[in-house]
Design an enzyme around this catalytic site. Structure first.
Site, PDB file in Angstrom:
ATOM      1  N   SER A  42       5.381  23.047  22.591  1.00 16.85           N
ATOM      2  CA  SER A  42       5.481  24.011  23.056  1.00 16.85           C
ATOM      3  C   SER A  42       5.762  25.489  22.587  1.00 16.85           C
ATOM      4  O   SER A  42       7.243  25.127  21.363  1.00 16.85           O
ATOM      5  CB  SER A  42       5.879  24.457  25.023  1.00 16.85           C
ATOM      6  OG  SER A  42       7.563  24.558  25.007  1.00 16.85           O
ATOM      7  N   LYS A  43       6.797  26.278  22.569  1.00 18.45           N
ATOM      8  CA  LYS A  43       6.687  27.159  21.991  1.00 18.45           C
ATOM      9  C   LYS A  43       7.658  26.966  21.951  1.00 18.45           C
ATOM     10  O   LYS A  43       8.760  27.315  20.747  1.00 18.45           O
ATOM     11  CB  LYS A  43       6.762  29.022  22.610  1.00 18.45           C
ATOM     12  CG  LYS A  43       4.910  29.598  22.478  1.00 18.45           C
ATOM     13  CD  LYS A  43       5.138  30.385  22.015  1.00 18.45           C
ATOM     14  CE  LYS A  43       3.822  31.598  22.076  1.00 18.45           C
ATOM     15  NZ  LYS A  43       2.839  31.260  23.275  1.00 18.45           N
ATOM     16  N   ARG A  44       8.756  26.338  22.699  1.00 12.46           N
ATOM     17  CA  ARG A  44      10.157  26.140  22.318  1.00 12.46           C
ATOM     18  C   ARG A  44      10.871  25.089  21.708  1.00 12.46           C
ATOM     19  O   ARG A  44      11.850  25.327  20.803  1.00 12.46           O
ATOM     20  CB  ARG A  44      10.479  25.120  23.564  1.00 12.46           C
ATOM     21  CG  ARG A  44      10.650  25.845  25.391  1.00 12.46           C
ATOM     22  CD  ARG A  44      11.340  25.486  25.805  1.00 12.46           C
ATOM     23  NE  ARG A  44      10.334  23.707  26.577  1.00 12.46           N
ATOM     24  CZ  ARG A  44      10.924  22.773  26.096  1.00 12.46           C
ATOM     25  NH1 ARG A  44      11.785  22.206  25.651  1.00 12.46           N
ATOM     26  NH2 ARG A  44       9.093  22.205  26.430  1.00 12.46           N
ATOM     27  N   HIS A  45       9.462  24.920  20.509  1.00 16.39           N
ATOM     28  CA  HIS A  45       9.774  23.754  19.571  1.00 16.39           C
ATOM     29  C   HIS A  45       9.928  24.403  18.293  1.00 16.39           C
ATOM     30  O   HIS A  45       9.485  23.833  17.372  1.00 16.39           O
ATOM     31  CB  HIS A  45       8.682  22.878  19.227  1.00 16.39           C
ATOM     32  CG  HIS A  45       8.912  21.798  20.971  1.00 16.39           C
ATOM     33  ND1 HIS A  45       8.462  22.016  21.733  1.00 16.39           N
ATOM     34  CD2 HIS A  45       9.431  21.001  21.085  1.00 16.39           C
ATOM     35  CE1 HIS A  45       8.809  20.762  22.490  1.00 16.39           C
ATOM     36  NE2 HIS A  45      10.012  20.269  22.730  1.00 16.39           N
TER      37      HIS A  45
END
Ligand code: GLU
Length: 448
Positions: free
Chosen positions: A220-223
């Site tokens: 996800s964007k967190r990565h």
């Protein structure tokens, strides 16, 4: 049985940039199409009118073009099965839905049209990757409470749903194999029910493994970098990103980890794709990128590095291409990304970054005269070539009882501002005698 020509499609919804998961799906479709000599279709699933934009469609196409994933038919490439944007196909969805209503297989609920989920038979398919999957028809579409939930085909605003439009288009566009993310496995039985209602043979399905971040959580964007353009900005080569993405769920039977797109297309086998979740290992991406950087021809490498130098404010236009390409050759495979290689080689273009990194504070003032004597003698050598500088320096270090390292390190630091660099005499040769004199003199290590 004569086998049909392969037709696959990438069907993004234009509600965001091309992210890594989408690029992965597009790539596997492209590899399969190119391997089999079939067609790769780009279909834009823009039925979510609130979130879909033409800008996103453009960005997705740009991302695919950056990666070199060319399509044979698409919104910008008219073909026999167009139009390729769902918003331009609304009539067909209505007509087909009306047909099901006439047959008593679907019904109106207000403005919406719903498909009656049948009960009592098995819905099954042999996924090329996941194997045999079957569910009871009454379990294909259920409410959170577990009761049968009829499938909306057309919403009250007249727009088709994903599951419905997807089936109509895959049928009308003669798609032979649907390759997409595993998150769509749960939708497949619903889609198969719709194929069955029309009496159409469903395409083959091959669902791709889930992609996980380094923390083993779903990507996800967190990565971090998720849009393919972020990879471009960070200095990754499209061929390396392709190579890396291809390894998420597949590997060529040659066992090679580093390969070109042509090799990947030649060796690709859809039935060798594994369902095991694949981890997006950025260290591996860096390694693969470095290998692709090393294999570039010098002119191409220079072309890729140049914008990064310009961006750092280095006076690139003061130098000719031969000098710059030679500087990069000297770097000998250092740097995992174009950005890194550009950074590591900045001292070939300017003394400014060297001064910013190095102030010679660690040199004992009492040692400076000895060092200066050596550098002055070095600068006075008849010919300015690396082998001669090296021979002279060895002789000097022996005659003066000073280890070579002790005289070479301040030279390296003064010329590059870095503890690690290519052979320092090669660097000195390329920089030229006068430039070296000025840099050493700045630190009080040579006479002006
Ligand atoms: N528009 C769908 C998506 O982006 C397509 C899924 C499919 O390939 O069927 O997820």
């Amino acid at each position: 049985m004569a086998s049909k020509k392969t037709r696959v499609r990438f069907a993004p919804s234009p509600t965001g940039a091309l992210h890594i998961g989408g690029a992965h799906t597009a790539l596997f479709n492209w590899l399969y199409a190119r391997h089999t000599g079939g067609s790769f279709v780009l279909r834009v699933e823009d039925t979510d009118r609130e979130r879909s934009t033409l800008e996103y469609e453009r960005t997705i196409m740009d991302g695919m073009m950056w990666l070199g994933l060319d399509w044979d038919e698409g919104p910008d490439k008219p073909g026999p099965f167009g139009p390729y944007r769902q918003s331009e196909r609304l009539d067909r969805y209505r007509e087909y839905a009306a047909q099901l209503v006439d047959q008593g297989l679907a019904y109106h609920d207000g403005e919406a049209i719903l498909f009656k989920v049948p009960s009592g038979h098995k819905v099954q398919f042999d996924d090329v990757v996941y194997g045999h999957i079957e569910v009871a028809s009454e379990h294909a579409s259920v409410t959170p409470e577990g009761t049968i939930k009829d499938i909306v085909l057309v919403k009250s605003d007249g727009m088709p749903t994903y599951n419905y439009a997807n089936v109509i288009d895959d049928y009308e566009m003669a798609i032979t194999c649907v390759i997409r993310g595993e998150d769509h496995i749960a939708n497949t039985p619903k889609q198969i029910l719709i194929y069955e209602a029309f009496g159409w043979e469903p395409p083959l399905f091959g669902h791709l493994p889930m992609i996980l971040g380094m923390d083993k959580k779903k990507l996800s964007k967190r990565h971090g970098a998720t849009s393919v353009f972020e990879y471009s900005d960070l200095g990754y080569l499209p061929d390396a990103v392709i190579n890396f993405l291809a390894l998420l769920g597949w590997s060529p039977r040659t066992g090679e980890e580093v390969f070109s797109r042509a090799e990947a297309a030649e060796l690709f086998e859809l039935d060798k794709v594994t369902k095991r979740a694949a981890v997006l290992d950025t260290d591996k991406l860096k390694f693969i990128n470095q290998e692709h950087l090393k294999r570039l021809d010098p002119a191409k490498r220079l072309e890729l590095i140049r914008p990064f130098w310009v961006q750092s404010g280095l006076p690139v236009s003061d130098f000719d291409d031969a000098y710059l390409a030679q500087a990069l050759e000297l770097m000998g495979g250092r740097g995992q990304t174009t950005q890194e290689l550009a950074d590591y080689s900045d001292y070939f273009l300017s003394f400014e970054p060297v001064k910013a990194r190095y102030d010679a504070a660690e040199i004992d003032p009492e040692r400076k005269p000895v060092l200066r004597a050596y550098y002055d003698a070095l600068l006075a050598q008849p010919s300015w070539t690396a082998p001669e500088m090296e021979a002279f320096s060895r002789a000097w270090s022996e005659a003066n009882g000073t280890p070579l390292k002790q005289i070479a390190m301040p030279l390296r630091m003064s010329l590059t501002g870095r503890k690690v660099s290519p052979g320092i005499f090669e660097v000195a040769e390329l920089l030229g005698r006068e430039e070296c004199r000025q840099r050493l003199a700045h630190y009080g290590l040579a006479s002006k």
